[in-house]
Design a protein around this motif. Structure first.
Motif, PDB file in Angstrom:
ATOM      1  N   LYS A 144       3.313   2.024   9.266  1.00 20.08           N
ATOM      2  CA  LYS A 144       1.855   2.001   9.217  1.00 20.08           C
ATOM      3  C   LYS A 144       1.276   0.830  10.015  1.00 20.08           C
ATOM      4  O   LYS A 144       0.223   0.943  10.618  1.00 20.08           O
ATOM      5  N   ASP A 145       2.014  -0.289  10.008  1.00 20.96           N
ATOM      6  CA  ASP A 145       1.533  -1.458  10.750  1.00 20.96           C
ATOM      7  C   ASP A 145       1.630  -1.253  12.252  1.00 20.96           C
ATOM      8  O   ASP A 145       0.890  -1.845  13.013  1.00 20.96           O
ATOM      9  N   VAL A 146       2.615  -0.445  12.665  1.00 19.95           N
ATOM     10  CA  VAL A 146       2.839  -0.273  14.091  1.00 19.95           C
ATOM     11  C   VAL A 146       2.096   0.951  14.608  1.00 19.95           C
ATOM     12  O   VAL A 146       1.322   0.877  15.558  1.00 19.95           O
ATOM     13  N   PHE A 147       2.362   2.113  13.994  1.00 14.28           N
ATOM     14  CA  PHE A 147       1.682   3.348  14.375  1.00 14.28           C
ATOM     15  C   PHE A 147       0.941   3.894  13.172  1.00 14.28           C
ATOM     16  O   PHE A 147       1.529   4.640  12.394  1.00 14.28           O
ATOM     17  N   PRO A 148      -0.321   3.560  13.005  1.00 13.88           N
ATOM     18  CA  PRO A 148      -1.029   4.069  11.823  1.00 13.88           C
ATOM     19  C   PRO A 148      -0.995   5.591  11.744  1.00 13.88           C
ATOM     20  O   PRO A 148      -0.969   6.141  10.647  1.00 13.88           O
ATOM     21  N   VAL A 149      -0.937   6.291  12.881  1.00 16.54           N
ATOM     22  CA  VAL A 149      -0.946   7.760  12.814  1.00 16.54           C
ATOM     23  C   VAL A 149       0.344   8.327  12.250  1.00 16.54           C
ATOM     24  O   VAL A 149       0.388   9.478  11.833  1.00 16.54           O
ATOM     25  N   LEU A 150       1.405   7.550  12.266  1.00 10.53           N
ATOM     26  CA  LEU A 150       2.673   8.059  11.754  1.00 10.53           C
ATOM     27  C   LEU A 150       3.010   7.469  10.388  1.00 10.53           C
ATOM     28  O   LEU A 150       4.043   7.771   9.814  1.00 10.53           O
ATOM     29  N   GLY A 151       2.144   6.604   9.891  1.00  8.97           N
ATOM     30  CA  GLY A 151       2.490   5.871   8.684  1.00  8.97           C
ATOM     31  C   GLY A 151       2.090   6.579   7.413  1.00  8.97           C
ATOM     32  O   GLY A 151       1.845   7.784   7.402  1.00  8.97           O
ATOM     33  N   LEU A 152       2.008   5.818   6.333  1.00  8.69           N
ATOM     34  CA  LEU A 152       1.624   6.384   5.046  1.00  8.69           C
ATOM     35  C   LEU A 152       0.235   6.994   5.136  1.00  8.69           C
ATOM     36  O   LEU A 152      -0.596   6.555   5.919  1.00  8.69           O
ATOM     37  N   ASN A 153       0.013   7.991   4.304  1.00 12.72           N
ATOM     38  CA  ASN A 153      -1.286   8.646   4.216  1.00 12.72           C
ATOM     39  C   ASN A 153      -1.719   9.306   5.520  1.00 12.72           C
ATOM     40  O   ASN A 153      -2.893   9.456   5.792  1.00 12.72           O
ATOM     41  N   SER A 154      -0.733   9.698   6.338  1.00  6.07           N
ATOM     42  CA  SER A 154      -1.073  10.411   7.562  1.00  6.07           C
ATOM     43  C   SER A 154      -0.396  11.769   7.548  1.00  6.07           C
ATOM     44  O   SER A 154       0.781  11.883   7.234  1.00  6.07           O
ATOM     45  N   GLN A 155      -1.179  12.800   7.891  1.00  6.10           N
ATOM     46  CA  GLN A 155      -0.604  14.139   7.864  1.00  6.10           C
ATOM     47  C   GLN A 155       0.380  14.338   9.002  1.00  6.10           C
ATOM     48  O   GLN A 155       1.373  15.057   8.848  1.00  6.10           O
ATOM     49  N   ILE A 156       0.112  13.686  10.135  1.00  3.66           N
ATOM     50  CA  ILE A 156       1.060  13.793  11.243  1.00  3.66           C
ATOM     51  C   ILE A 156       2.376  13.127  10.852  1.00  3.66           C
ATOM     52  O   ILE A 156       3.463  13.628  11.157  1.00  3.66           O
ATOM     53  N   GLY A 157       2.257  12.011  10.140  1.00 10.42           N
ATOM     54  CA  GLY A 157       3.459  11.363   9.632  1.00 10.42           C
ATOM     55  C   GLY A 157       4.261  12.294   8.743  1.00 10.42           C
ATOM     56  O   GLY A 157       5.488  12.384   8.848  1.00 10.42           O
ATOM     57  N   LEU A 158       3.548  13.028   7.890  1.00  3.00           N
ATOM     58  CA  LEU A 158       4.226  13.965   6.977  1.00  3.00           C
ATOM     59  C   LEU A 158       4.913  15.080   7.772  1.00  3.00           C
ATOM     60  O   LEU A 158       6.050  15.459   7.474  1.00  3.00           O
ATOM     61  N   ILE A 159       4.229  15.587   8.803  1.00  2.00           N
ATOM     62  CA  ILE A 159       4.836  16.633   9.636  1.00  2.00           C
ATOM     63  C   ILE A 159       6.124  16.110  10.270  1.00  2.00           C
ATOM     64  O   ILE A 159       7.149  16.792  10.281  1.00  2.00           O
ATOM     65  N   CYS A 160       6.068  14.869  10.761  1.00  2.00           N
ATOM     66  CA  CYS A 160       7.265  14.284  11.371  1.00  2.00           C
ATOM     67  C   CYS A 160       8.406  14.220  10.360  1.00  2.00           C
ATOM     68  O   CYS A 160       9.560  14.485  10.688  1.00  2.00           O
TER      69      CYS A 160
END
Lengths: 294, 522
Positions: A144-160
């Motif tokens: 989350k600190d580095v890539f907010p889009v891939l971190g917690l509370n992100s749907q793209i993160g969940l897809i990954c």
């Protein structure tokens, strides 16, 4: 008993004989259908009762009102459905692409490390990704600190995260199917000057469409129904999937908006059930070849 | 003849170049994301991420821009995701299981020292009140202050000491613009009041130098801590009473009497998490119960659903039955209904006072289906039977149809009755073909988190346990509770428990695999 008479298949059998041979099977069938359907009838009835709560939903089909369905739009419900559809569709497409590409490589090429990679995949597949949800949480927390889009509370993160589990059993399911496509086909195409990409997209992918559909569907269903990883990753109501959102509705049974919940359940389940009825054969073959309901 | 070859060739070339441009576009996108990732990781000082992104990016470029490595072109995307989100995560679970990672121990020692010092700060006497502004980046707040001496804007938070930001704009009242950050508006300040009130920015890398603190986001002052950290001696001095705190080897500072100050930091603890499970803590007994119950639950679920499914398949495996298709599509209703929804519906139906089962079917009996330990277990098994038998029914029906007719004939000729045929001929043959699926089903149910969590929440809870664990908790739901519920999180212990489940599932899948002969082909 009129039903029994109309169902009697062979006029030769007397009624008693018919019952002994076949009739009791129908009796059992009807009992099992009741067993299967009671909870579903209960949800349907609760969804049609205005302002239903748990206390007042027990008399089935006393009232028929679509108020609950209308009220769904005052809640986050449609938002959750869209989230779920978005996440599950992307996961399904990604899973199909990744697994079919991998299966193509394994079935068409002999390369160094092929056996090792296959064995490695088989080993990894034995350990469900879902068991590591604590580490997944910590990984996404750090990301989350580095890539907010891939971190917690992100749907793209969940897809990954879901795509991380794509290769496991799906590759083997597809691999088996890919091997049934005769090699002569792509050899002929190669002689004609087709590149590997043209063979993959133009020939193989067209011939394996049934298995692509099965894998896509299974992946869609399993990410649609996933609860634990979605609950760990998604943290605010606007990001929730249906499973997480509906759980929160029903969590406290005394204060739960039961009518809303029931209406939501019906809306979510009816398309799935219809899809299931249409694709029964494929799903069953996919299940028996692949794994279990997730 | 000639013309047609020319035609196909031209078509080929067109097709190739089209694919080529798609590839170039995709690779440009991936490289752009990768470079962004490198910069972001650099800025966040997350060097492991940086290394991983760099290596992945280089490998991707080599694979896709070279004419060789054709299989790798097809394997790379899937493997990349697999390595990060499954293999790494599994390894990380193992790593965390040997640490005390959790509440009060979730960062490095340096962070812990900064935290401790920041918690015990006091305003430096005579330090002026200055204007501050709260800024946001990636959902994280930082404090921006106007340095009158340097005539510049400094930005910092607990992780990053104050640093000069070029190009920031300020008027005499507040800072209006900080490049790379979003300036928080008043409404947001109010919304995130608690976060704002806790904002502190160390002056330098050495937290002894003091912090800028704020209470409302708009005004701030310099504060220094009552504690001083001595780097050479590696000890913490409380200047108010001169007590010296030293690292106690368990990731916290402790005074000679053993009182610790929190937060501490992450340290390896060896097998402590594993031994804690077995004895010592008040979790040992719940853990043992959960272990036994996990096995009972999984075994019984598989056996009951299989038995019911098989029975039903036997009953309906008769071609003379009219409407078999209709029966079949009605029998799979519970399987088609999304499991998370039906579990919640059952939860409502099993409610002690108002549930459908008690009120309608049992005429108002108030049976505590989900709140009495034993009954809750029975209910869970019952609900899982409803959820799971259609799957087994379908499988058994398939297996029955695949049985060779002549064997049945032979059994009949040898004088075997229907029961004898079932147990001596049909059942062994069916078991052979369904065994891998039964084992997979066992592994699935062993980790059937959502059923347990949604139906009973693991309850009824054990009175007096430090965590809200209960009688119907299986191992996986216990992991969840240890990691995320209750007052304190213990990622280390939760991970140790996960590793244990990995082992159980691994051993069972291994035998499943051996039976299914998945590697025997090709």
């Amino acid at each position: 008993m009129s039903k029994a008479k109309t169902l009697a298949p062979q006029p030769k059998l007397s009624w008693g004989q018919w019952f002994k041979e076949l009739g009791w099977r129908h009796l059992i069938g009807v009992l099992v259908i009741i067993y299967c359907a009671v909870p579903l009838a209960y949800v349907l009835s609760a969804s049609l009762k205005k302002n239903a709560n748990l206390t007042g939903s027990n008399k089935l089909f006393q009232e028929v009102s679509f108020a609950n369905y209308a009220r769904l739009s005052e809640t986050d419900y449609w938002h959750w459905i869209l989230n779920s559809l978005f996440i599950s569709s992307f996961t399904a497409v990604g899973t199909v692409l990744m697994a079919s590409a991998a299966a193509y490589a394994f079935s068409r090429y002999r390369f160094r490390g092929r056996e090792a990679t296959l064995t490695f995949l088989l080993l990894v597949q034995m350990f469900p990704q879902m068991l590591a949800f604590v580490a997944l949480f910590l990984l996404l927390l750090a990301l989350k600190d580095v890539f907010p889009v891939l971190g917690l509370n992100s749907q793209i993160g969940l897809i990954c995260v879901y795509l991380g589990g794509a290769l496991g059993s799906n590759t083997f399911l597809m691999y088996g199917f890919f091997k049934t496509v005769p090699k002569e086909l792509d050899e002929a195409a190669r002689i004609d000057g087709a590149s590997h990409a043209q063979i993959f997209w133009g020939i193989i992918m067209r011939l394996v469409t049934p298995v692509l559909a099965v894998v896509g569907l299974l992946s869609f269903i399993s990410s649609f129904g996933d609860f634990v990883i979605a609950k760990v990753v998604l943290q605010t109501p606007d990001k929730f999937t249906l499973a997480v959102g509906m759980y929160n509705w029903a969590a406290d049974s005394r204060t739960a908006p039961w009518g809303l919940f029931a209406a939501g359940a019906v809306v979510a389940a009816v398309p799935v059930i219809i899809l299931f009825q249409f694709l029964q054969r494929y799903i069953v073959s996919g299940l028996t070849a692949g794994g279990v309901k997730g | 003849m000639d013309q047609s070859t020319v035609k196909t060739k031209r078509f080929d070339r067109f097709d190739l170049s089209w694919g080529f441009w798609v590839k170039v576009a995709l690779m440009a996108l991936i490289n752009a994301l990768g470079v962004y990732g490198l910069l972001a990781a650099w800025a966040a000082e997350s060097y492991l991420t940086l290394a991983v992104v760099l290596v992945t990016l280089i490998i991707a470029d080599v694979i896709y821009f070279s004419r060789r490595f054709i299989p790798a072109k097809y394997l790379f995307p899937g493997l990349a995701f697999l390595l990060v989100y499954q293999v790494f995560v599994m390894g990380y679970t193992g790593f965390v299981s040997f640490t005390n990672y959790g509440t009060g121990h979730n960062s490095t020692k340096a962070d812990a020292i900064t935290q401790i010092l920041a918690q015990h700060q006091k305003r430096v006497p005579g330090s002026p009140t200055i204007n501050t502004t709260v800024v946001e980046k990636n959902d994280k707040l930082s404090l921006a202050i106007w340095d009158a001496e340097k005539k510049a804007v400094l930005v910092g938070n607990m992780q990053h000491p104050l640093t000069l930001v070029e190009g920031a704009k300020a008027n005499d009242k507040a800072i209006t613009e900080v490049p790379g950050y979003q300036v928080l508006k008043f409404a947001d300040l109010v919304k995130r009041q608690q976060e704002v009130a806790g904002l502190k920015a160390p002056l330098t890398d050495d937290p002894n130098d003091g912090f800028y603190v704020t209470t409302d986001g708009t005004k701030g002052f310099l504060a220094k801590s009552d504690f001083r950290y001595d780097e050479e001696k590696d000890e913490l001095l409380d200047t108010t009473n001169n007590v010296v705190y030293q690292p106690n080897g368990e990731g916290a500072f402790a005074d000679p009497e053993g009182n610790t100050i929190m937060p501490g930091w992450r340290v390896p603890v060896g097998f402590a998490n594993y031994t804690n499970m077995a004895h010592g803590s008040d979790l040992a007994w719940p853990f043992f119960n959960a272990l036994v119950w996990s096995f009972i639950f999984a075994i019984f679920s598989v056996v009951s659903t299989f038995a019911f499914g098989l029975l039903l398949a036997l009953v309906f495996h008769d071609k003379r039955i009219r409407g078999r298709k209709i029966y079949q599509s009605l029998f799979i209703l519970p399987y088609a209904f999304p499991a998370f929804l039906s579990t919640l519906v059952w939860k409502g139906m099993l409610n002690t006072k108002f549930g459908f089962i008690n009120e309608v079917l049992l005429g108002g009996a108030e049976i505590p289906w989900l709140t009495n330990g034993t009954l809750a277990k029975v209910s869970i098994l019952g609900v899982n039977l409803w959820l799971g038998f259609p799957y087994m029914f379908l499988i058994c029906l398939g297996a029955l149809q695949a049985l060779p007719e002549d064997i049945m004939e032979a059994a009949k000729i040898d004088g075997a009755g229907p029961i004898r045929t079932l147990f001596s001929v049909k059942l062994p043959l069916i078991l052979v073909s369904t065994m891998p699926l039964l084992i997979a089903s066992f592994a699935f149910n062993f980790n059937n988190f959502s059923l347990i969590y949604m139906l009973t929440g693991g309850g009824p809870n054990y009175p007096g346990a430090s965590l809200p664990v209960g009688e119907t908790d299986i191992l996986i739901s216990m992991v969840y509770k240890i990691a995320f519920e209750g007052g304190s999180q213990n990622y280390g212990l939760a991970s140790a428990l996960s590793i244990l489940i990995f082992l159980v599932v691994g051993v069972i899948s291994y035998f499943g695999l051996k039976r299914s002969n998945a590697m025997g082909e090709d």
